[in-house]
Enzyme design. Sequence first.
Site, mmCIF file in Angstrom:
data_model
loop_
_atom_site.group_PDB
_atom_site.id
_atom_site.type_symbol
_atom_site.label_atom_id
_atom_site.label_comp_id
_atom_site.label_asym_id
_atom_site.label_seq_id
_atom_site.Cartn_x
_atom_site.Cartn_y
_atom_site.Cartn_z
ATOM 1 N N CYS A 24 42.067 54.939 39.702
ATOM 2 C CA CYS A 24 43.276 54.587 38.964
ATOM 3 C C CYS A 24 43.730 53.169 39.291
ATOM 4 C CB CYS A 24 44.380 55.588 39.258
ATOM 5 S SG CYS A 24 44.507 55.972 41.001
ATOM 6 N N GLU A 29 43.441 52.050 29.981
ATOM 7 C CA GLU A 29 42.646 52.397 31.152
ATOM 8 C C GLU A 29 41.329 53.017 30.684
ATOM 9 O OE1 GLU A 29 44.154 55.606 33.657
ATOM 10 O OE2 GLU A 29 43.575 54.433 35.411
#
Lengths: 485, 285, 330
Positions: free
Chosen positions: A299, A396
Amino acid sequence: MESLHSQLGGLQYDDAPESAAIAKIQSDYGLFINGKFTSPKDHKSFFTTNPATEEKLAKISQADAKDVDAAVLAAKRAYEKVWSKTSGPERAKYLYRIARLIQERSRELAVTETLDNGKPIRETRDIDIPLAAAHFFYYAGWADKLSYAGFGPDPQPLGVAGQIIPWNFPLLMAAWKLAPALAAGNTCVLKPAETTPLTALLLAEILQQAELPDGVVNIITGDGSTGAALVDHPDVNKIAFTGSTGVGRLIQQRIAGSGKHLTLELGGKGANIVFEDAPLDEMVEGIIDGIFFNQGHVCCAGSRLLVQESIADDVLRRLMRRVEQLRVGDPMDKNTDVGAINSAEQLARISELTATGEQEGATRLTSTCVLPSKGYWFAPTVFTNVSQSHRIAREEIFGPVLSMLTFRTPEEAVQKANNTNYGLACGVWSEKGSRTLWVAERLRAGVIWANTYNKFDPTSPFGGVRESGFGREGGRQGLEAYLNV
Amino acid sequence: MSDNRLEVRKTYKLLVNGAFPRSESGRTYEVVDAEGKFIANVAQASRKDLREAVVAARAAQAKWWSQSAYNRGQVIYRLAEMAESRHNEIAEAVEICEGVKAKEARKSVSRGIDRMVWYAGWTDKIAQVFGGANPVAGPYFNFSLPVPSGVVAAIAHPTHSFEGLVDVTFGAIAAGNSVILLASTERPLPAALLGEMSAVSDFPGGVLNILTGRVEELAPVMASHEDIDGLDIGNVSSSEHVDLISSAAGSIKRVFEDSGIDEATAVRRMRTFIETSTVWHTKGQ
Amino acid sequence: MTSSALRLVTPDSTGIEIPARRNLPSFVTESGLRTELKKLSGVDAVGAEARVAKLGTRSLKKETKKSAIDLAISMVDLTTLEGADTAGRVASLCTKAMHPDSTNPLVPSVAAVCVYPDMVATARSVIGSGAVHVASVATAFPSGRASLAVKLLDTKEAVDAGADEIDMVIDRGAFLSGNLLKVYEEIVAVKDACGTAHLKVILETGELVTYDNVRRASWLAMLAGADFIKTSTGKVGVNATLPVALVMLEAVRDFAEEYGEVVGVKVAGGIRTTKDALKYLVVVNETVGSTWLDPDYFRFGASSLLNDLLLQRTKQQSGNYARPDRFSGD
C-alpha cells in the site's frame, strides 16, 4: 579500444529452491474459535492456491454469520472472564512466548507464506517473518507499561477487536493487528484474506503452543461476507481494517453511529522524489525496492517516481538497467527478486490499468524477463511520459508498475507528490539534508522515507492521512488504536 | 449618553477568509433572545458560502501551519486577550442568547477564555507530547511528528453559545488545522463577536471561518465536502450521526462524535485532528 | 501509441555499454581535479551496505558454485608480505600459485603472486615465463611515507627484477588534506615508472573511511592511469569490505561508460573463505557484469583464501568434505 558490452548477471545462478515440504500444509482447515479448530466438515469451503503454480494448497472453511457470532462470543467471554483480569506482566509473557514461537518456526512460516502468497522466499525469510516476531516482542513490553504510554494513568482496553487483514503481508499484518490489541488487553477476532489464510492458521497453532487462554484470539477464514458479518456484529467494540480505500469507506459507513472504534489502513499512491543531488546508486535501489518489493503489492509502494528533470534521462537509463536484472520467477528460489502476482483477479486489475496507461499515451517499458507459463505473473514495468492526469499516476495499481514523472523545483515536486487523495508514504532522495527536511515537512503522508524506502519497524508508527486512512500501527501511537483514550 | 438615543445596531455577517461577507444567497434569519424578542437578522449561510469557506480554509491552513508553534500560541493567546478585554460584551451576548443570569454568563465566558489560554499553550507542546523519536532496529534516524489533518469543520454547541464553541474551534486550530465553525443557529451572537476579535488578533485570514445558519442544511454539506479533512459533530443530535458519518466516509474523514467539555475529551478531540507523520533518514558517514 | 509493450532492452544487451576509448581530459590543476571529483554522486552509506547485504543472500548452487570457485581461484593474487619472508617461502608460494592442487591439474593457476620488491627476482626465477604474474608492492608500501624519488626507485627496481604488476599505495595524507594534485601526480609518475607493467593503485580504503572518499579516490586513480584500483594493503585495521568493493565497482563501471576504459578492481585483506569470495563475485556479477568476471579485471589479494577455495572445490566435485591438510600450507 573497441566498444564493448559487459553483461550483467552473466554468472548464471543455478536453481536454489527452498524445500516446500517444510510447510507441512494440511489438506483442510477449520476455524480457530475459542482455542480450538472447528471441524472443516461443518463449513462451506474454498481452496487457497499457490499463485506461482495455480495448484490448490488446502481447503479452507468459509465462516458464515453464525461462525462469526461464535467467534465474537468466544472473544467477548474471554475478554470478560479471562483477559481483562490477566495482569499486564502476564499478558506480556504470553506475547513474548508468541514472539519466540514465531522465531522458532520461522522457516516453516516463511515457506508457508511464500507458497500461499507468491512472494519471494527471500522476503518472507528476511522481512515478513522476522518483523512479525519483532512486533510481538515490541508490544509484549508495552503490556505492563501502559500507564507510561501517555494515555493517562490507567488506560483501558476497548473489548473485542474485529481485525480484517489483507493478502499482501499475511502474517505480518496479523502481527501488526494482534500484538498491540493483546498488549492493550483486548481480545481479537482476526479474519485473514481469502487468498492467504495459511500463516494465520499456523499462527493459531502457535497460539495453542503458547497456551494463550481460549478465545483471546479467534481466527476465522472466509471472503468479504465474513468480514462484513464481523464488522456488523454488535459485540465487536473495535474494527481495525487494512485493505482498499473502497472497502474502508464501506466499513466506516457501515459502523457509523454504532460507537465502534475504527482504524483504517488503506491504499496509497506514494511518490518517490529524486533530486539531482541524490546518491544515485542507492537511489536506484530505493526506486526498485519502492515499487518491486513484494511485486508492488504494497500500500505504501513508491508507485510514482518524481525525478528532477535535469537527471531524468540518466535515472531512467540506470533504472531500466536494474529492472532488467530483476530475477522474476519461482518464489521458492532463494535468488528470486520478484515473485508471483497474488491472484488472477489482481493480475487482471494490473493488466487493465497498465493498458489504460498505454491508451492514454504513456510509454511503457517492460522487463524482458521470461515469465513462467503457469501461475500469475506480471513483468516489472515502468511508464515514462506520464502526466499527472493519467490513471496510472492517480490510481493505486498494487502491482510492479512504476509511473515516472518529472519536476523542476522542490516546490513543484511537493505539489505533484501531494496531488492525490491518498497520503500514505513518500520517499525523498537527496544528499542535502536541509532540503530533505523542508520537503518532508510539506509532504502529506504518514510515512516519509529519506534516502531509503519501504522500511518497517515495530517502534515506528505506520499509517496514512487523507484517504489512506486513519490510526497508526506500530510504536507508542499504535497502542492508541486499542485503548479507550 | 442620553437614554433616548437610538442605538446603532450591528449587522451580523459571516466570517470567511478574514472578511465579513453577507451570505451569497442573500438569505438571513431572525435571531431572538431567550424571551423571544428580536435581536438581529443574521446571515444564513448557503452551501456556496461553505464552499468559499473551504477554499479559504485550505489556503490559510498551509500558512497557519508554516508559522512557528510559538507564534501560533501567541496568536491564540492574543485572541484570549481580546476576549478578556471584551469580557463584558461577550457576557452580555451570552446572557441575551442563553437567558442566563449575568453572573452565570460572566462565569461561562471566563471559563471559555481560560480554555482558550489553555489551547494557546498547547501549540508548542503537541510535537513533544504526541510525537517523538522511534528507536528502530537499523541505521536510521526516525522521528514521528504530529501534523494537522488540514481543514476541520465543526458545529458549535447549540445552547452554550460561547463556552461551547471554544473547544470545537481551538482544539483543531491549536493543532495547526484551519476551522470552519458553524455557530449555534439560535444563539450566534457570541460566535460573531469571536469572529470580530479574531480579525484583530493576527490570525491569517481563513484560519477561522464562522458561518451562521442551519445545521440541518450545512452539516450534511460539511460531511460530504471532499476537501474537508475532519468533522466535529459532537454537538449535533446523535440521531444525525449515522448519516453524517456515512457521508463523511466518502473521503475517509476524521470524525469526532463527543460533546464533552472536560479536558480529557478536549485532548481526545485534538488528537482526532492530528496525524502522525513519521520520517526516516539514513544515518551514515 | 502501440498496444504492445515497448521493450527498451533485449536480454543480451542487459549490462554496461562501454564506448570506444575517449580521450581523458587533462586534469593538471588542483581545481580541475576538484571539479571533476565534485560531479560524482554521493554515496548513502546505509543504502550501499543494505545493497551488499541483500546480494550476500544470493545462493550459489551446483554448477554455478563450481565455476565460481574456479573463477575465484584464477583471480587470486597469492600474497606474502611479511618481514619474515624468505626466498624459500616465496619459492614455495610460487609453486603453489602455478599448481594450487598438485594432485589435480584441472585446478587453474592463480592470477599472480604478490611479494615485496626484494623478492621479485626470486619469484620470477621460479615462475619464469609462466602464466602466473609476478606482482610487487612498491612505493614504500604500506604507508607510502617516503619521497617520490624513493617511491619511483622502489617501483623501478621491482619492474627491473621482473615484476609485471606493481601495487602502489596512494598518499592518503595528501588525499585527506585535499591535496588532490599531489596524489594524482604521484600515480602518473609511478605509472610512468612501471613501463609495461600493470599498475594497481591501493587506496587504503580503511584510512579513507567514508564511501564518498572511496568513490572520489577511485576516480582520481583512474584519471591518473591506474590499470586496477585496489582496496587495501592488508596492513591496517579495516581492509576490503563488500560495500567498499561495491562503491569501487560502481566507480569503474561509471568510468568505463564515461571514458571507455575498463579498469580492474582488486579486493585485498581479510578475505579468507570461499563464502566471502563468492559474495564478492556476486557483487561483481550484478554490478558490473561479465567483463569484470575475469582475472584481467578482478582480483582477490589473499593468502589463506586459496586453500579454502580448494577445500570447497573438492567438496563440490566429490560431495565429501576434505581435510585441510590435503592441501599444502603454502
